[in-house]
Design an enzyme around this catalytic site. Structure first.
Site, short mmCIF file in Angstrom:
data_model
loop_
_atom_site.label_atom_id
_atom_site.label_comp_id
_atom_site.label_asym_id
_atom_site.label_seq_id
_atom_site.Cartn_x
_atom_site.Cartn_y
_atom_site.Cartn_z
N ASN A 166 -13.39 0.93 -6.98
CA ASN A 166 -14.48 1.84 -6.62
C ASN A 166 -15.14 2.52 -7.81
O ASN A 166 -15.74 3.59 -7.66
CB ASN A 166 -13.94 2.94 -5.68
CG ASN A 166 -13.49 2.39 -4.35
OD1 ASN A 166 -13.81 1.27 -3.99
ND2 ASN A 166 -12.73 3.18 -3.62
N HIS A 172 -3.45 5.98 3.83
CA HIS A 172 -4.28 4.90 3.30
C HIS A 172 -3.85 3.54 3.83
O HIS A 172 -4.65 2.75 4.32
CB HIS A 172 -4.21 4.93 1.77
CG HIS A 172 -5.15 4.01 1.07
ND1 HIS A 172 -4.80 2.72 0.73
CD2 HIS A 172 -6.41 4.19 0.62
CE1 HIS A 172 -5.81 2.15 0.09
NE2 HIS A 172 -6.81 3.02 0.02
N ASP A 224 0.83 -1.20 0.00
CA ASP A 224 0.00 0.00 0.00
C ASP A 224 0.87 1.26 0.00
O ASP A 224 1.93 1.28 -0.63
CB ASP A 224 -0.93 -0.04 1.22
CG ASP A 224 -2.29 0.55 0.92
OD1 ASP A 224 -2.38 1.78 0.80
OD2 ASP A 224 -3.26 -0.21 0.79
N SER A 266 -11.12 -0.50 -0.67
CA SER A 266 -9.80 -0.57 -0.03
C SER A 266 -9.90 -1.03 1.41
O SER A 266 -8.95 -1.61 1.95
CB SER A 266 -9.13 0.81 -0.06
OG SER A 266 -8.64 1.12 -1.33
#
Length: 411
Positions: free
Chosen positions: A213, A118, A68, A278
């Protein structure tokens, strides 16, 4: 409120930037969210953790690689969860292993630098430790996180660095790999990224990836690495166990998991609320970590099948929106008398009664509203749900009536 986009790993030089939250969350957060988040209220933890919290019978913690934007281990809930020895920052290191200085030269190069936040949220959903003053905790709070940073707010990550990160996870003895990133750019089954995924599977590593998304139009679309064979692709669900409007649909979806108003850890301390597939993927990765700890002899595809088979279904089989259903962590860990190789169509667990809708109080700030949405209890006199888009209501109502709006693909 639009959902925060998932971090992307794009092929070639045109990587998409990683998200920086939903516009409300900043960090560090001085105050913790006290209540237990809605996505955890549906779990009976005494049952979920009756055998393990993320360690096997020999006391070894299951190792989950988080590929990530980094994992900031200065958040107290993550300090003891992160393996800094095997972490790596692909944006700080050159191919020969030397350190670059394009970013802050004082920043750690072990994968724990996360200026975006994130990856820190993703890691928290998997393995955040309990802490006084908050009801938030990871699903596998005794698992270990391997931080592998390969993307940032500039979109510096790409399919090549993602493949490198997967191979780094293999070398670091990961048991589970979480990839909360995706690209819709076509990648062949013979690409380097596909090869890296298969190498992980051959090492008996469970690979979990977010579906993406870009699903507001309802049209099925392959995303990578989620659509590669053997990857457990995770869509987002809401409190009604329906597909969240933003969640990408497709025949590659394995299961869905909560992805709306998700509470998790942020850099430096505290928690905030965010949305997206996510944050659905690590919810499932946490369940996979618990299964790995309880059944270390199971094959990776058997753990995937177990999660899919025990998911809560609304149809007799699999659909394009939530796959085999919405993950049921407790059932996955308790209805496990023997391993299965693949899921099968059946009625599945009964669908829970949808919560009532209530209006939000006047005078709330955006952050207060997000926290309330994220922590409302289930079935306690009605709960509020996030109003994400008017199109979502139309889509859901049409689906319940048995027809979909134009452009919404159905199986």
């Amino acid at each position: 409120m639009a959902p925060a986009a998932a971090a992307h790993a794009a092929d070639g030089a045109d990587g998409a930037p990683a998200p920086q939250g939903n516009g409300v969350c900043t960090f560090p957060m001085k105050q913790q969210i006290k209540e237990r988040p809605w996505a955890l209220q549906r779990i009976v933890f005494d049952q979920l953790w009756q055998d393990t919290k993320g360690r096997d019978a020999h006391g070894r913690p299951v190792r989950v690689a988080v590929i990530d934007t980094g994992v900031d281990n200065t958040n107290p809930q993550l300090t003891e969860a992160v393996d800094t020895k095997h972490g790596w920052d692909f944006l700080h290191h050159t191919k020969d292993g030397s350190t670059e200085t394009a970013e802050d030269p004082k920043a750690p190069t072990d994968g724990t630098y996360d200026p975006v936040g994130h990856g820190t949220k993703v890691a928290g959903i998997i393995a955040a430790r309990p802490r006084a003053g908050t009801g938030f905790v990871g699903l596998a709070p005794e698992a270990t996180v391997i931080p592998l940073r390969q993307n940032d707010e500039k979109g510096s990550g790409n399919a090549a660095t993602l493949a490198q990160a997967i191979r780094k996870a293999i070398a670091a003895d990961a048991d589970v790999i979480n990839i909360s990133q995706d690209t819709t750019k076509p990648l062949t089954p013979h690409s380097d990224l596909a090869a890296a995924v298969q190498e992980a599977r051959h090492k008996n590593i469970v690979v979990v990836a977010s579906a993406g998304n870009d699903g507001l139009d309802g049209r099925p679309k392959d995303t990578y690495p989620a659509s590669y064979e053997g990857v457990l692709a995770v869509a987002s669900s809401d409190r009604n166990n329906e597909r969240a409007p933003f969640s990408q649909s497709g025949d590659f979806i394995g299961v869905a998991a909560p992805g709306v108003d998700m509470v998790s850890t942020v850099p430096k301390g505290g928690q905030c609320v965010d949305n997206g597939t996510s944050f659905s993927a690590p919810y499932v990765a946490g369940v996979a970590a618990l299964l790995k700890a309880k059944h270390p002899d199971w094959k990776e595809y058997q753990i995937v099948a177990q999660i899919e088979q025990t998911a809560e279904r609304t149809v007799n089989g699999r659909d394009l929106f939530v796959g085999w259903g919405v993950v049921d962590p407790v059932r996955a860990l308790t209805d496990d008398a023997r391993p299965i190789d693949r899921p099968s169509a059946n009625s599945g667990p009964a669908k829970a009664t949808p919560p009532d809708l209530t209006a939000w109080p006047d005078g709330e700030s955006p952050q207060e509203r997000l926290v309330r949405y994220a922590t409302y209890g289930l079935g306690a006199g009605g709960v509020a749900v996030a109003v994400i888009a008017g199109a979502a209501v139309v889509w859901r109502d049409a689906r319940k009536r048995g027809r979909a709006p134009a452009g919404d693909a159905r199986q």
